[in-house]
Design a protein around this motif. Structure first.
Motif, PDB file in Angstrom:
ATOM      1  N   THR A 121       2.068  10.816   2.073  1.00  0.00           N
ATOM      2  CA  THR A 121       2.603  11.439   3.011  1.00  0.00           C
ATOM      3  C   THR A 121       3.349  12.317   2.983  1.00  0.00           C
ATOM      4  O   THR A 121       3.720  13.884   3.156  1.00  0.00           O
ATOM      5  CB  THR A 121       2.860  10.099   4.327  1.00  0.00           C
ATOM      6  OG1 THR A 121       1.784   9.913   4.526  1.00  0.00           O
ATOM      7  CG2 THR A 121       3.102  11.343   5.334  1.00  0.00           C
ATOM      8  N   ALA A 144      -1.696   9.989  10.471  1.00  0.00           N
ATOM      9  CA  ALA A 144      -3.056   9.518   9.328  1.00  0.00           C
ATOM     10  C   ALA A 144      -3.076   8.635   9.026  1.00  0.00           C
ATOM     11  O   ALA A 144      -3.474   7.626   8.554  1.00  0.00           O
ATOM     12  CB  ALA A 144      -3.508  10.582   8.076  1.00  0.00           C
ATOM     13  N   ALA A 192      -3.105   4.822  10.474  1.00  0.00           N
ATOM     14  CA  ALA A 192      -4.580   4.778  10.369  1.00  0.00           C
ATOM     15  C   ALA A 192      -5.219   3.844   9.441  1.00  0.00           C
ATOM     16  O   ALA A 192      -5.516   2.844   9.904  1.00  0.00           O
ATOM     17  CB  ALA A 192      -5.129   5.828  11.300  1.00  0.00           C
ATOM     18  N   ALA A 193      -4.900   4.738   8.458  1.00  0.00           N
ATOM     19  CA  ALA A 193      -5.053   3.540   7.311  1.00  0.00           C
ATOM     20  C   ALA A 193      -3.955   2.217   6.298  1.00  0.00           C
ATOM     21  O   ALA A 193      -4.778   1.469   6.532  1.00  0.00           O
ATOM     22  CB  ALA A 193      -4.687   4.554   6.283  1.00  0.00           C
ATOM     23  N   PRO A 230      -8.593  10.040  12.245  1.00  0.00           N
ATOM     24  CA  PRO A 230      -8.159  10.550  11.449  1.00  0.00           C
ATOM     25  C   PRO A 230      -8.776  11.646  10.481  1.00  0.00           C
ATOM     26  O   PRO A 230      -8.450  12.016   9.139  1.00  0.00           O
ATOM     27  CB  PRO A 230      -7.898   9.186  10.354  1.00  0.00           C
ATOM     28  CG  PRO A 230      -8.817   8.186  10.629  1.00  0.00           C
ATOM     29  CD  PRO A 230      -9.030   8.756  12.746  1.00  0.00           C
ATOM     30  N   GLU A 231     -10.490  11.396  10.074  1.00  0.00           N
ATOM     31  CA  GLU A 231     -10.945  11.937   9.492  1.00  0.00           C
ATOM     32  C   GLU A 231     -10.948  13.672   9.971  1.00  0.00           C
ATOM     33  O   GLU A 231     -11.280  14.493   8.941  1.00  0.00           O
ATOM     34  CB  GLU A 231     -12.570  12.025   9.626  1.00  0.00           C
ATOM     35  CG  GLU A 231     -13.182  12.373  10.606  1.00  0.00           C
ATOM     36  CD  GLU A 231     -12.700  11.589  12.413  1.00  0.00           C
ATOM     37  OE1 GLU A 231     -11.798  10.617  12.156  1.00  0.00           O
ATOM     38  OE2 GLU A 231     -13.164  12.034  13.381  1.00  0.00           O
ATOM     39  N   ARG A 232     -10.328  13.700  10.547  1.00  0.00           N
ATOM     40  CA  ARG A 232     -10.043  15.365  11.313  1.00  0.00           C
ATOM     41  C   ARG A 232      -8.785  16.351  10.442  1.00  0.00           C
ATOM     42  O   ARG A 232      -8.294  17.546  10.684  1.00  0.00           O
ATOM     43  CB  ARG A 232     -10.478  15.746  13.077  1.00  0.00           C
ATOM     44  CG  ARG A 232     -11.356  15.349  12.664  1.00  0.00           C
ATOM     45  CD  ARG A 232     -11.420  16.077  14.581  1.00  0.00           C
ATOM     46  NE  ARG A 232     -10.859  15.765  15.667  1.00  0.00           N
ATOM     47  CZ  ARG A 232     -11.044  16.114  17.151  1.00  0.00           C
ATOM     48  NH1 ARG A 232     -11.890  16.516  17.632  1.00  0.00           N
ATOM     49  NH2 ARG A 232      -9.828  16.124  17.589  1.00  0.00           N
ATOM     50  N   LEU A 233      -7.621  15.110   9.766  1.00  0.00           N
ATOM     51  CA  LEU A 233      -6.928  15.457   9.406  1.00  0.00           C
ATOM     52  C   LEU A 233      -6.792  17.381   8.700  1.00  0.00           C
ATOM     53  O   LEU A 233      -5.895  17.859   8.998  1.00  0.00           O
ATOM     54  CB  LEU A 233      -6.214  14.755   7.904  1.00  0.00           C
ATOM     55  CG  LEU A 233      -4.831  14.791   7.107  1.00  0.00           C
ATOM     56  CD1 LEU A 233      -3.491  15.042   8.606  1.00  0.00           C
ATOM     57  CD2 LEU A 233      -4.597  14.040   5.899  1.00  0.00           C
ATOM     58  N   ARG A 254       0.623  -1.348   0.090  1.00  0.00           N
ATOM     59  CA  ARG A 254      -0.355   0.237   0.102  1.00  0.00           C
ATOM     60  C   ARG A 254       0.846   1.450   0.290  1.00  0.00           C
ATOM     61  O   ARG A 254       1.747   0.986   0.949  1.00  0.00           O
ATOM     62  CB  ARG A 254      -1.159   0.369   1.240  1.00  0.00           C
ATOM     63  CG  ARG A 254      -1.824   1.278   1.402  1.00  0.00           C
ATOM     64  CD  ARG A 254      -2.599  -0.005   0.573  1.00  0.00           C
ATOM     65  NE  ARG A 254      -4.702   0.147   0.547  1.00  0.00           N
ATOM     66  CZ  ARG A 254      -4.948   1.890  -0.467  1.00  0.00           C
ATOM     67  NH1 ARG A 254      -3.976   1.708  -1.456  1.00  0.00           N
ATOM     68  NH2 ARG A 254      -5.595   2.016  -0.267  1.00  0.00           N
ATOM     69  N   THR A 255       0.771   2.445  -0.942  1.00  0.00           N
ATOM     70  CA  THR A 255       1.258   3.671  -0.396  1.00  0.00           C
ATOM     71  C   THR A 255       0.406   4.057  -0.219  1.00  0.00           C
ATOM     72  O   THR A 255      -1.150   5.268   0.020  1.00  0.00           O
ATOM     73  CB  THR A 255       1.299   3.826  -2.040  1.00  0.00           C
ATOM     74  OG1 THR A 255       2.131   2.603  -3.057  1.00  0.00           O
ATOM     75  CG2 THR A 255       2.549   4.725  -2.664  1.00  0.00           C
ATOM     76  N   SER A 256       1.317   5.348   0.555  1.00  0.00           N
ATOM     77  CA  SER A 256       0.675   6.520   0.864  1.00  0.00           C
ATOM     78  C   SER A 256       1.256   7.913   0.436  1.00  0.00           C
ATOM     79  O   SER A 256       2.423   7.823   0.520  1.00  0.00           O
ATOM     80  CB  SER A 256       0.738   6.667   2.504  1.00  0.00           C
ATOM     81  OG  SER A 256      -0.018   7.465   2.972  1.00  0.00           O
TER      82      SER A 256
END
Lengths: 290, 290
Positions: A159, A229, A232-233, A196-199, A155-157
């Protein structure tokens, strides 16, 4: 100096070469001539210019964006699950023998890597029989689940790229400082890991807190919000697994600190060491099949 | 033409003026001379250059970043809860009478706005007795909870700035197309609204899907992923509330569509209309107190 072969890590922004004898680097050189600055026809000259500091015309094993569609020659992705070096190296046209390691792809969710597969292979060469998750921080951080010598999934993020854009070009650039504030980092990781939704709104809070109260530690807080975040993902990757973080600089340190705070058993390894071990594994493989 | 007064919306990137008689705009003009391009001493000349197309030297009521610390003269934030125009307008130094509307601040979580408070006041002037949530999409989208004529609380999300940076400067720029794909937008909103923690990796998936399968609709998908994550963050604001979205362009339409899909009762209003109504309210207030 006459190398036996040349190890090449050719990414989007940089070209790095090592003069090799077996698995031992004898010398190294580096150029700001990444895939992003070159048209396909310019790759041979860029390589020769850098490699000509060494004698002879040793063969090259290369990994990274050099094998992308917009690179020197495309080394088509190999789909996981598979070994990190599944074969399928592609010869590049030019005066010197150059073989390019293919990237890996995943169908669902769609994902790709180029270069990190070589680091994964290098880590496994240095840690035989290791099962777990390898985290490769970067512009696009990769999380790679490895089992029985194969890449099972990844999985790639984005960030790293988000951090660069936000810290250099967004309104948050006014609130960056050069202090390292571990407490601010830890609190920020905890904030977005649990919510995490509040990022996107937590990011603006960083700016507002600076405006209203002169809060400092903005850079640490930005890093922490983004990594929290991401953790979390990627929880399904690292939870209950042993984790190897590739990279010992600031970015690797930040991931290690955040993962350790969550009780994950983390090993940090040097990025160059696993890149060279992976390119060496690819070199040996190419000789065995030659 | 001799205006009675001049309404001025002076943001980070633009200066906009309207020649007013009472609440009626007679004419308008606009310059690319926002707060971001000006030092404090350059504001009077920039205003005179634009306003001199009209006769006389009518007084000006201005809102926006012109009142920031780095603007013409600071109009200190007023802390919520308070009316959107709580008084505290600040006179700017110069040859003409200029009054600047103060922004609003919030202590916890730290947040600030400049300019949007005037639009909120304008919306309430046009919709007396309205209670609910006003969503003001922009570079920094504001969600404002309004009750009994006061701003109770608000929250900023950096969605617009993230969209601009990602679509223009990140690796995702290679996967942007000009088609509007409502199905891709809706699916993306649903993805991050239900799993907001996956935003950073879902963003890369967009690029990988393009590379692997030539997936289109990248721009709509990017917009949807960001707005879905924002709706997850702001759920306490909009859930069970009537929502007014300020702005009728692409961005306002996107928010309205996403909110409507969640069953929120949405009203869309024109941005210019509420800005002018708010500046008119500020003008009347300044006359009443003069």
């Amino acid at each position: 100096m006459t190398p036996e072969w040349i190890a090449c890590d050719w990414g989007t922004s940089r070209l790095r070469l090592w003069a090799m004898r077996g698995g031992e680097p004898l010398a190294a050189t580096e150029r700001d001539r990444g895939m992003g600055q070159l048209t396909p026809s310019e790759f041979p000259e860029a390589l020769e210019e850098a490699a000509s500091i060494w004698d002879g015309s040793a063969p090259v094993v290369a990994c990274g964006m050099v094998g992308a569609r917009q690179g020197w020659v495309e080394a088509p992705y190999v789909a996981v699950p598979c070994a990190p070096l599944p074969g399928g190296m592609v010869a590049a046209p030019g005066p010197r023998e150059v073989r390019i390691v293919p990237g890996l792809s995943q169908a669902d969710p769609p994902d790709v890597m180029r270069g990190e597969e070589t680091q994964v292979a290098g880590f496994l060469a240095l840690n035989q029989g290791w099962d777990g998750v390898i985290c490769l921080p970067g512009t696009h951080t990769k999380w790679v689940h490895v089992s029985a010598g194969e890449v099972v999934s990844f999985r790639t993020s984005m960030t790293g790229e988000l951090y660069a854009l936000l810290s250099e070009q967004s309104v948050l650039r006014h609130s960056m400082d050069e202090t390292t504030d571990d407490a601010a980092f830890d609190a920020a990781v905890a904030d977005t890991l649990s919510r995490p939704e509040r990022l996107a709104s937590d990011l603006f809070t960083l700016r507002a807190a600076d405006l209203l109260t002169g809060a400092t530690g903005g850079r640490s807080r930005l890093s922490g919000l983004l990594i929290g975040a991401e953790l979390a993902a990627t929880r399904p990757f690292w939870l209950g697994q042993q984790v190897a973080v590739v990279g010992t600089g600031d970015q690797g340190r930040a991931y290690s600190r955040a993962l350790s705070a969550q009780g994950a058993p983390v090993t940090q390894v040097r990025s160059d060491a696993v890149t060279l071990a992976g390119l060496t594994a690819a070199w040996r493989k190419s000789r065995a099949s030659a």
